[in-house]
Design an enzyme around this catalytic site. Structure first.
Site, short mmCIF file in Angstrom:
data_model
loop_
_atom_site.label_atom_id
_atom_site.label_comp_id
_atom_site.label_asym_id
_atom_site.label_seq_id
_atom_site.Cartn_x
_atom_site.Cartn_y
_atom_site.Cartn_z
CG ASP A 102 -5.03 2.45 0.72
OD1 ASP A 102 -6.02 1.71 0.55
OD2 ASP A 102 -3.96 2.07 1.22
CG MET A 140 -11.65 -2.34 4.90
SD MET A 140 -10.09 -1.79 4.16
CE MET A 140 -9.15 -1.20 5.57
CB SER A 168 -0.91 0.02 1.23
OG SER A 168 -1.42 1.32 1.41
CG HIS A 198 -9.15 0.33 -0.83
ND1 HIS A 198 -8.58 0.11 0.41
CD2 HIS A 198 -10.49 0.29 -0.63
CE1 HIS A 198 -9.54 -0.06 1.31
NE2 HIS A 198 -10.71 0.05 0.70
CG ASP A 253 -6.27 -2.67 2.89
OD1 ASP A 253 -5.19 -2.43 3.44
OD2 ASP A 253 -6.89 -1.85 2.18
CG MET A 312 -8.10 7.34 2.29
SD MET A 312 -7.13 7.40 3.79
CE MET A 312 -6.57 5.71 3.87
CG MET A 331 -11.18 3.46 1.75
SD MET A 331 -9.70 3.35 2.74
CE MET A 331 -8.48 3.44 1.44
CG HIS A 367 -3.86 -1.50 -1.74
ND1 HIS A 367 -4.97 -2.23 -2.13
CD2 HIS A 367 -4.27 -0.70 -0.72
CE1 HIS A 367 -6.00 -1.89 -1.36
NE2 HIS A 367 -5.61 -0.96 -0.50
C1 DX5 Z 1 -6.39 1.75 5.38
C2 DX5 Z 1 -5.86 1.34 4.02
C3 DX5 Z 1 -4.78 0.29 4.05
C4 DX5 Z 1 -3.62 0.60 4.93
C5 DX5 Z 1 -2.64 -0.52 4.96
O1 DX5 Z 1 -7.53 2.51 5.22
O2 DX5 Z 1 -6.90 0.83 3.22
O3 DX5 Z 1 -4.39 -0.04 2.74
O4 DX5 Z 1 -3.00 1.78 4.58
O5 DX5 Z 1 -1.53 -0.11 5.68
P1 DX5 Z 1 -0.95 -0.94 6.88
O6 DX5 Z 1 -0.42 -2.20 6.31
O7 DX5 Z 1 0.12 -0.04 7.41
O8 DX5 Z 1 -2.04 -1.19 7.88
ZN ZN Z 2 -6.49 -0.14 1.19
#
Ligand code: DX5
Ligand code: ZN
Length: 220
Positions: free
Chosen positions: A37, A139, A10, A68, A177, A39, A70, A35
């Site tokens: 993320d 998650m 990620s 991903h 994740d 947000m 969010m 990956h």
């Molecule tokens: C959280 C993200 C994850 C997260 C994973 O909302 O979707 O992808 O950043 O990071 P670690 O492995 O540090 O928990």
């Molecule tokens: Zn993620």
């Protein structure tokens, strides 16, 4: 013999001032997916990056871009992420007014479609949509931040997705994740995990290749 899982580092845990080299480290380290993320500060209490960052990273690697989202009502932005270079887009069950239409829209763009569940959302909700899913993402922490501790109660959900997929005769990637590293990946793999997302465990490690391999080879 357990099937070899894919590792999806990620980018959230990478050094944002040096993304090009961080991605190279992940790719050279043997990670198959990257990956990403996204947000929005509404679905989750944090803001990360969006399509313009993803699009400048796209030419830097051949890795599968596992986006991903969010974000609330992701259907509004699917085309933007396709244009930015996504290979797969995962949306949250909890964020979509119309889950079926959203998954179909992802597939209509020619991308792999994923459905993500927050820790407290039961696996049973995916039953009506599982045929539309190329991936299901469980998650294992509350979404929003990297570096959290895996919530133990979420581990069995991997096995529940595997059973449901088997029952329905569907083949899909089962992704987990949040808070994943070599110490706990074994029990996720035993449940049927096929893709491990790992941020801190990969990017905060001095030896990315060793970190990737130790997650992939973890067993109970
Ligand atoms: C959280 C993200 C994850 C997260 C994973 O909302 O979707 O992808 O950043 O990071 P670690 O492995 O540090 O928990
Ligand atoms: Zn993620």
């Amino acid at each position: 013999m357990v099937k070899k899982i894919k590792i999806a580092p990620s980018l959230l845990a990478a050094d944002f001032s040096d993304l090009k080299n961080e991605i190279k480290k992940a790719e050279d380290g043997g990670a198959e997916w990257l990956h990403l993320d996204v947000m929005d500060g509404a679905f989750v209490p944090n803001i990360s990056f969006g399509p313009c960052v993803i699009s400048v990273l796209r030419p830097k690697t051949e890795m599968f871009f596992d986006v991903h989202l969010m974000i609330e009502e992701p259907v509004r932005y699917l085309e933007d992420y396709k244009k930015a270079g996504a290979d797969g887009i995962t949306v949250h069950f909890e964020a979509c007014d119309d889950v079926e239409a959203t998954l179909k829209a992802v597939k209509d763009l020619g991308l792999k479609a994923g459905l993500a569940l927050k820790p407290k959302t039961p696996v049973s909700v995916i039953a009506p949509y599982i045929e539309l899913c190329d991936m299901v993402l469980i998650m294992t922490v509350e979404p929003g931040f990297g570096g959290q501790k895996l919530i133990e109660e979420t581990v069995v959900k991997i096995g529940e997705v595997a059973s449901l997929a088997k029952e329905k005769g569907v083949e899909l990637e089962i992704e987990a994740d949040g808070g994943i590293g070599a110490a706990n990946a074994g029990k996720l793999i035993a449940q049927g995990l096929t893709v491990a997302v790992a941020g801190s465990a990969v990017f905060k490690s001095a030896d990315v290749k060793a970190a990737v391999e130790s997650i992939r080879d973890a067993r109970v």
